[in-house]
Write a protein that holds these residues in place. Sequence first.
Motif, PDB file in Angstrom:
ATOM      1  N   LYS A  42      11.662   5.992  -1.140  1.00  0.00           N
ATOM      2  CA  LYS A  42      10.769   7.141  -1.334  1.00  0.00           C
ATOM      3  C   LYS A  42      10.225   7.152  -2.757  1.00  0.00           C
ATOM      4  CE  LYS A  42      12.638  10.835   0.041  1.00  0.00           C
ATOM      5  NZ  LYS A  42      13.489  12.022   0.062  1.00  0.00           N
ATOM      6  N   CYS A  43       8.946   7.442  -2.904  1.00  0.00           N
ATOM      7  CA  CYS A  43       8.353   7.492  -4.240  1.00  0.00           C
ATOM      8  C   CYS A  43       7.322   8.618  -4.329  1.00  0.00           C
ATOM      9  CB  CYS A  43       7.735   6.144  -4.607  1.00  0.00           C
ATOM     10  SG  CYS A  43       6.496   5.537  -3.471  1.00  0.00           S
ATOM     11  N   LEU A  44       6.973   8.920  -5.551  1.00  0.00           N
ATOM     12  CA  LEU A  44       5.966   9.937  -5.849  1.00  0.00           C
ATOM     13  C   LEU A  44       4.737   9.212  -6.377  1.00  0.00           C
ATOM     14  CD1 LEU A  44       5.215  12.988  -6.338  1.00  0.00           C
ATOM     15  CD2 LEU A  44       6.051  12.640  -8.658  1.00  0.00           C
ATOM     16  N   ALA A  45       3.589   9.522  -5.809  1.00  0.00           N
ATOM     17  CA  ALA A  45       2.337   8.920  -6.265  1.00  0.00           C
ATOM     18  C   ALA A  45       1.354  10.016  -6.630  1.00  0.00           C
ATOM     19  CB  ALA A  45       1.753   8.025  -5.171  1.00  0.00           C
ATOM     20  N   VAL A  46       0.474   9.682  -7.557  1.00  0.00           N
ATOM     21  CA  VAL A  46      -0.586  10.613  -7.942  1.00  0.00           C
ATOM     22  C   VAL A  46      -1.926   9.975  -7.628  1.00  0.00           C
ATOM     23  CG1 VAL A  46       0.753  11.781  -9.727  1.00  0.00           C
ATOM     24  CG2 VAL A  46      -0.611   9.801 -10.334  1.00  0.00           C
ATOM     25  N   TRP A  47      -2.876  10.838  -7.320  1.00  0.00           N
ATOM     26  CA  TRP A  47      -4.227  10.356  -7.023  1.00  0.00           C
ATOM     27  C   TRP A  47      -4.880  10.010  -8.339  1.00  0.00           C
ATOM     28  CZ3 TRP A  47      -6.416   8.299  -3.113  1.00  0.00           C
ATOM     29  CH2 TRP A  47      -7.800   8.144  -3.062  1.00  0.00           C
ATOM     30  N   ASP A  48      -5.275   8.765  -8.462  1.00  0.00           N
ATOM     31  CA  ASP A  48      -5.866   8.257  -9.689  1.00  0.00           C
ATOM     32  C   ASP A  48      -7.342   8.002  -9.423  1.00  0.00           C
ATOM     33  OD1 ASP A  48      -6.393   7.110 -12.123  1.00  0.00           O
ATOM     34  OD2 ASP A  48      -4.944   5.483 -11.913  1.00  0.00           O
ATOM     35  N   GLU A  53       0.841  -1.206   0.000  1.00  0.00           N
ATOM     36  CA  GLU A  53       0.000   0.000   0.000  1.00  0.00           C
ATOM     37  C   GLU A  53       0.871   1.249   0.000  1.00  0.00           C
ATOM     38  OE1 GLU A  53      -3.551   0.266   0.615  1.00  0.00           O
ATOM     39  OE2 GLU A  53      -3.680  -1.883   0.205  1.00  0.00           O
ATOM     40  N   PHE A  54       0.424   2.282  -0.701  1.00  0.00           N
ATOM     41  CA  PHE A  54       1.114   3.562  -0.656  1.00  0.00           C
ATOM     42  C   PHE A  54       0.772   4.263   0.652  1.00  0.00           C
ATOM     43  CE2 PHE A  54       1.158   8.170  -1.335  1.00  0.00           C
ATOM     44  CZ  PHE A  54       2.489   8.337  -1.671  1.00  0.00           C
ATOM     45  N   VAL A  55       1.800   4.697   1.362  1.00  0.00           N
ATOM     46  CA  VAL A  55       1.645   5.415   2.627  1.00  0.00           C
ATOM     47  C   VAL A  55       2.283   6.787   2.453  1.00  0.00           C
ATOM     48  CG1 VAL A  55       2.233   5.429   5.081  1.00  0.00           C
ATOM     49  CG2 VAL A  55       1.753   3.257   3.925  1.00  0.00           C
ATOM     50  N   ARG A  56       1.495   7.824   2.656  1.00  0.00           N
ATOM     51  CA  ARG A  56       2.020   9.189   2.530  1.00  0.00           C
ATOM     52  C   ARG A  56       3.141   9.410   3.544  1.00  0.00           C
ATOM     53  NH1 ARG A  56      -1.966  13.326   0.361  1.00  0.00           N
ATOM     54  NH2 ARG A  56      -0.583  14.714   1.494  1.00  0.00           N
TER      55      ARG A  56
END
Length: 170
Positions: free
Chosen positions: A156-162, A44-47
């Motif tokens: 560390k990664c960058l995610a966008v709201w899809d 899961e992506f965690v901010r």
Amino acid sequence: MAWRVVERRLGKAGGEKQRTTRQREWDRKYGEDRWAIGYVMDGEFVRQDHALESVYYRSYELHFAAHPEDLAALIDLARVLRNPHAEATTGVDLQVPAITDYLQRHGLSLRGREVVDIGTWHGGASHPLSVRLSPLTIRCAADPERSLEQFWQERKCLAVWDDAPPRRGA
């Protein structure tokens, strides 16, 4: 609707000017409030702001539990904590807030007289404790095979709201 990772291995946040430039670029590319920095944990992506608690704070909590002598030395020696790297580079300071938070949550306070660096700058440190409490040395709670710094930078990664519905058959 979910977060979708679009970039990995972002590297260090950098100084204030570099961070601001990157954030403006992501605003233009993905839209304001539609991107976040974080980590993929348990699939899961965690901010990042949530990972501060589960990774950064927790790593120091585990270190102090395993090394109570470091906690005792810190309390007895320090009057003030500082991050020399963050001060010199206008970088983000995570370790001093994590340690300060730990002390507050456990009803502890610094009783010493010295300014104690948490971490180093150009190989220099105020005390041996500075190196022992550096994120380069602390084991990561989320991945004990790595130091806290290694995990924090490498994962560390960058995610966008899809908000597009999932495609059928995908």
